[in-house]
Write an enzyme that holds these catalytic residues in place. Structure first.
Site, mmCIF file in Angstrom:
data_model
loop_
_atom_site.group_PDB
_atom_site.id
_atom_site.type_symbol
_atom_site.label_atom_id
_atom_site.label_comp_id
_atom_site.label_asym_id
_atom_site.label_seq_id
_atom_site.Cartn_x
_atom_site.Cartn_y
_atom_site.Cartn_z
ATOM 1 N N GLU A 262 3.627 -6.854 1.560
ATOM 2 C CA GLU A 262 3.169 -7.163 0.187
ATOM 3 C C GLU A 262 3.179 -5.911 -0.682
ATOM 4 O O GLU A 262 2.147 -5.530 -1.217
ATOM 5 C CB GLU A 262 1.724 -7.692 0.213
ATOM 6 C CG GLU A 262 1.433 -8.815 1.172
ATOM 7 C CD GLU A 262 -0.076 -9.059 1.376
ATOM 8 O OE1 GLU A 262 -0.904 -8.222 0.959
ATOM 9 O OE2 GLU A 262 -0.417 -10.085 1.955
ATOM 10 N N PRO A 263 4.296 -5.237 -0.846
ATOM 11 C CA PRO A 263 4.281 -4.005 -1.633
ATOM 12 C C PRO A 263 4.200 -4.267 -3.141
ATOM 13 O O PRO A 263 4.810 -5.204 -3.643
ATOM 14 C CB PRO A 263 5.621 -3.343 -1.291
ATOM 15 C CG PRO A 263 6.516 -4.474 -0.914
ATOM 16 C CD PRO A 263 5.644 -5.554 -0.329
ATOM 17 N N GLY A 264 3.445 -3.450 -3.826
ATOM 18 C CA GLY A 264 3.370 -3.519 -5.285
ATOM 19 C C GLY A 264 3.855 -2.211 -5.888
ATOM 20 O O GLY A 264 4.990 -2.090 -6.345
ATOM 21 N N ARG A 265 2.983 -1.217 -5.823
ATOM 22 C CA ARG A 265 3.264 0.079 -6.445
ATOM 23 C C ARG A 265 4.622 0.669 -6.053
ATOM 24 O O ARG A 265 5.356 1.179 -6.896
ATOM 25 C CB ARG A 265 2.157 1.065 -6.041
ATOM 26 C CG ARG A 265 2.188 2.389 -6.780
ATOM 27 C CD ARG A 265 1.207 3.388 -6.130
ATOM 28 N NE ARG A 265 -0.090 2.812 -5.906
ATOM 29 C CZ ARG A 265 -1.106 2.860 -6.768
ATOM 30 N NH1 ARG A 265 -0.968 3.497 -7.903
ATOM 31 N NH2 ARG A 265 -2.258 2.275 -6.478
ATOM 32 N N CYS B 123 -11.993 5.932 -29.244
ATOM 33 C CA CYS B 123 -13.277 6.625 -29.393
ATOM 34 C C CYS B 123 -14.024 6.685 -28.065
ATOM 35 O O CYS B 123 -15.047 6.020 -27.878
ATOM 36 C CB CYS B 123 -14.106 5.921 -30.453
ATOM 37 S SG CYS B 123 -13.229 5.854 -32.006
ATOM 38 N N TYR C 215 -9.155 6.380 -12.629
ATOM 39 C CA TYR C 215 -9.116 7.026 -11.311
ATOM 40 C C TYR C 215 -8.898 8.525 -11.413
ATOM 41 O O TYR C 215 -8.608 9.171 -10.399
ATOM 42 C CB TYR C 215 -7.947 6.502 -10.469
ATOM 43 C CG TYR C 215 -7.768 5.015 -10.373
ATOM 44 C CD1 TYR C 215 -8.702 4.217 -9.706
ATOM 45 C CD2 TYR C 215 -6.644 4.408 -10.903
ATOM 46 C CE1 TYR C 215 -8.506 2.860 -9.595
ATOM 47 C CE2 TYR C 215 -6.445 3.036 -10.790
ATOM 48 C CZ TYR C 215 -7.386 2.269 -10.132
ATOM 49 O OH TYR C 215 -7.183 0.918 -10.010
ATOM 50 N N GLY D 197 0.762 -1.245 0.000
ATOM 51 C CA GLY D 197 0.000 0.000 0.000
ATOM 52 C C GLY D 197 0.785 1.283 0.000
ATOM 53 O O GLY D 197 0.206 2.347 -0.266
HETATM 54 C C1 LIG Z 1 -2.942 -4.846 -4.525
HETATM 55 C C2 LIG Z 1 -2.521 -5.545 -3.289
HETATM 56 C C3 LIG Z 1 -1.260 -5.295 -2.742
HETATM 57 C C4 LIG Z 1 -0.296 -4.278 -3.304
HETATM 58 O O1 LIG Z 1 -0.762 -2.998 -3.125
HETATM 59 P P1 LIG Z 1 0.153 -1.727 -3.511
HETATM 60 O O2 LIG Z 1 -0.693 -0.570 -3.175
HETATM 61 O O3 LIG Z 1 0.442 -1.836 -4.960
HETATM 62 O O4 LIG Z 1 1.382 -1.814 -2.680
HETATM 63 C C5 LIG Z 1 -0.891 -6.023 -1.628
HETATM 64 N N1 LIG Z 1 -1.726 -6.940 -1.072
HETATM 65 C C6 LIG Z 1 -2.942 -7.195 -1.575
HETATM 66 C C7 LIG Z 1 -3.804 -8.194 -0.924
HETATM 67 C C8 LIG Z 1 -3.388 -6.498 -2.693
HETATM 68 O O5 LIG Z 1 -4.613 -6.745 -3.174
#
Ligand SMILES: *Cc1c(COP(=O)(O)O)cnc(C)c1O
Length: 424
Positions: free
Chosen positions: A277-280, A352, A320, A243
């Protein structure tokens, strides 16, 4: 010039990512094209490792942010685990050489087939999101003669103060089990012979800029863990989700260390392994979308720059109303020495839909044929792309020092309808 993106240099004649000019990338691979920096991916991951140094911790990259095999490969080689939300993502992690023993399986709707696939691969843990899923997972594990390692994703009911589409920790959210129900569900899980209770999980939202809600969630989770211990249920790990946000414009974004500090304070002296669990925050500022200006359209009330990338390539602005910096990266050569006048442009794609824009009211000096970089596009960019308007998805390129590696070739038109058939 903005340089919030790691490893991007807009200074001088020829803007570049690491040692490669964007003009060279466009000349070799065409546009639209996603461009990533291996150094930026590595330093983003390293920031988590450094902040967690000396603790038993596992960083699981959230694959959905960007699932290209080469990106997974970079993180796998660095020792990362992976947070997946589908059987498809599990297959990608395995194909990229990821360690199944470091894979977390999240998501509200895992199918039985996906559960089987993950059990056979021997993943680290299932993050279970409902009572019904607990029962199904137990049954699937027993059919296979295995025990499924489980955590419950608990909804701490804190307000993450982010965009409502990406807030996930409120009671009204579809994610997780209610905090008040967690104890009873853990007792149930502990009774089921096909399950091995391993941990607890929470993830309250995305693009978080303030650690306070996450720390508040962590404190609630820790209270629950202690109640479980008193009940005879010992956990191996505490997963505090992902997050952490990134800077797209001028947001005050904490560093990884600043963001984790209050969470780590809550976790001080705890024996459980820590999981994130980092993504972004691992990929967002390691990638950009390179696009070319097709034509300029000077209207009465607005000026439009029509570019060759569109909402099918990068959906975040349309979805968004997200803001991405847009930079002219043609270098000074582009206008034959005479800069075009600077104007306020709507940067739009050829699709379009009126919602097909990449940026509103951007003050830019543009000429047809110029190359633009849509910055901070490494997360939820290519991963959310589509073939709307029968547009082939973009190429992807990884820059590593002064080398460029094609990591996904551009789709061809015939591939787009290869699975379709005419009536007999
Ligand atoms: C999307 C998600 C993440 C990653 O979130 P980011 O905002 O990209 O860090 C981690 N855990 C779960 C369960 C998610 O759905």
């Amino acid at each position: 010039m903005t340089a919030r993106m790691t490893a991007f240099s807009g200074e001088g004649e020829l803007p570049r990512v690491e040692g490669v000019t964007l003009a060279d990338v466009a000349a070799r691979f065409g546009t639209p094209c996603y461009v990533y920096s291996r150094a930026a991916l590595t330093s983003a991951y390293q920031a988590y490792r450094d902040a967690l140094a000396g603790r038993d911790a596992l960083v699981c990259y959230a694959v959905k942010a960007n699932s290209n095999l080469a990106i997974l490969d970079v993180f796998a080689r660095l020792g990362a685990g992976f947070d997946i939300v589908s059987g498809g993502e599990l297959a990608r992690v395995l194909a990229a050489g990821g360690d199944p023993g470091k894979v977390l399986f999240s998501g509200v709707g895992k199918s039985r087939a996906e559960m089987r696939q993950a059990l056979e691969a021997g993943i680290f843990c299932f993050n279970v999101e409902s009572a019904a899923e607990l029962e199904t997972l137990n049954a699937v594990a027993l059919e296979l003669g295995r025990q499924a390692p489980v955590s419950l994703r608990v909804n701490p009911d804190v307000d993450a103060r982010t965009h409502p589409y990406i807030a996930t920790g409120l009671k009204s959210s579809k994610f997780g089990v209610p905090f008040e129900a967690a104890l009873a569900l853990y007792r149930r899980a502990a009774e089921l012979p096909g399950l091995a209770v391993r941990g607890i999980d929470c993830h309250i939202g995305s693009q978080l800029l303030d650690p306070a809600p996450a720390a508040a969630a962590a404190a609630k989770i820790v209270g629950l863990v202690d109640a479980l211990t008193a009940d005879g249920i010992d956990l191996h790990h505490i997963d505090l989700g992902g997050g952490l946000g990134i800077r797209y414009r001028d947001e005050a974004v904490p560093t990884v260390a600043e963001y984790l500090a209050p969470l780590l304070a809550v976790m001080r002296d705890r024996k459980e392994q820590l999981v994130f669990e980092p993504g972004r925050s691992l990929v967002g500022n390691a990638g950009l979308l390179l696009t070319r200006v097709e034509l300029l359209k000077h209207g009465e009330s607005k000026n439009f720059a029509v570019v060759d990338a569109a909402m099918n390539d990068l959906a975040r602005p349309a979805l968004y109303d997200a803001w991405h910096a847009i930079v002219n990266v043609s270098g000074k050569v582009s206008h034959g020495g005479t800069p075009a006048p600077s104007r306020s442009y709507e940067i739009v794609g050829p699709i379009c839909e009126s919602g097909d824009f990449l940026g509103h009211a951007r003050e830019l000096s543009l000429a047809p044929g110029d190359l633009l970089a849509v910055m901070s596009a490494g997360a939820y960019g290519m991963a959310m792309s589509s073939n709307y308007n029968t547009r082939p998805r973009a190429a992807e390129v990884m820059i590593d020092g002064d080398r460029m590696h094609p990591i996904r070739r551009r789709e061809t038109i015939t591939e787009l309808f290869a699975n379709e058939s005419l009536l007999p």
